[in-house]
Motif scaffolding. Structure first.
Motif: not given
Length: 255
Positions: A41-46
């Motif tokens: 999720x953090x990677x996608x948000x980034x």
């Protein structure tokens, strides 16, 4: 014959074969499902943040003219990278011997939500940056190579040579071509907005002649009327003028 003492492997043990390094400690525990999903999720948000920053840079810089092909290319790259991150997260969860059905559903929902949010944000940014430039009546303002000097609309008047189905709203204006090439001022590219509807211009008039558009040579100007056909009861709120269809345009608020 070979010497059996040479070819025989060393005995198994702390000093024999195979060598085991006990100082390394136990192998690391596999990553948990929740943690792996949060990492994805953090990677996608980034990625979405980076894509939004690039889109904003394109729309607000000299590369704006290339936005028609740069932004779709950016959207495709964003989608592929996002799907790759989700797929890698599911693969890691499976390799750890965990069930992937629940995480797959969660990641799918997150990907859809983030992509929808990124798309909505991109649309809002594009609308904000490409909104017409604020202008005032009777003050010259330029869109592209065309300069406008406009008076407030007059609605309800009748002109013998102009027939409309509803009510005629006419705008007195001067259109000047400040560029080095021929310009076309098209009545259908102009818009008169009300509270809940907008109407396109129907024609431009100069003296006794009416046309669908004016053709202006470099440095030339035309003074006349822009005519709208609106329904009865229509109250104009803003007038948008464009040098050509698809340009940013200028907006005149009507008090």
């Amino acid at each position: 014959m070979s010497d059996p003492q040479v070819t025989r492997p060393d005995p198994v043990g702390p000093d024999g074969w195979p060598y085991i390094d006990h100082s390394a400690g136990p192998p690391p525990r596999p990553i948990g499902v929740v943690r792996r999903v949060l990492q994805a999720f953090g990677a996608i948000a980034g990625v979405q943040f980076l894509a939004a920053a690039i889109a904003l840079l394109v729309l607000s810089s000299y590369r704006r003219a290339a936005a028609d092909w740069l932004l779709p290319l950016l959207a495709v790259a964003d989608l592929l990278i996002t799907l790759q991150i989700g797929w890698l997260a599911i693969r890691d969860i499976r390799l750890a011997g965990r069930k992937a059905a629940g995480p797959r559903l969660v990641l799918t929902l997150l990907v859809v939500a983030l992509l929808a949010g990124a798309g909505g944000a991109g649309y809002a940014i594009n609308r904000y940056i490409n909104r017409p430039v604020d202008a005032a009546f009777d003050i010259p303002v330029t869109d592209g190579d065309v300069r406008f000097t406009v008076s407030a609309p007059e609605c309800g008047r009748k002109v013998k040579r102009i027939v409309v189905r509803g009510v005629m709203c006419r705008v007195r204006l001067t259109v000047a071509n400040t560029g080095s090439a021929e310009a076309l001022f098209d009545a259908r590219a102009q818009r008169l907005h009300g509270d809940d509807a907008e109407h396109l211009g129907v024609l431009v008039a100069k003296g006794r002649r009416t046309h669908a558009s004016w053709t202006l040579q470099a440095g030339a100007s035309v003074r006349g009327y822009l005519v709208f056909d609106v329904p009865r009861g229509f109250v104009p709120r803003t007038l948008d003028l464009h040098a050509a269809e698809g340009t940013r345009g200028v907006r005149f608020p009507i008090v």
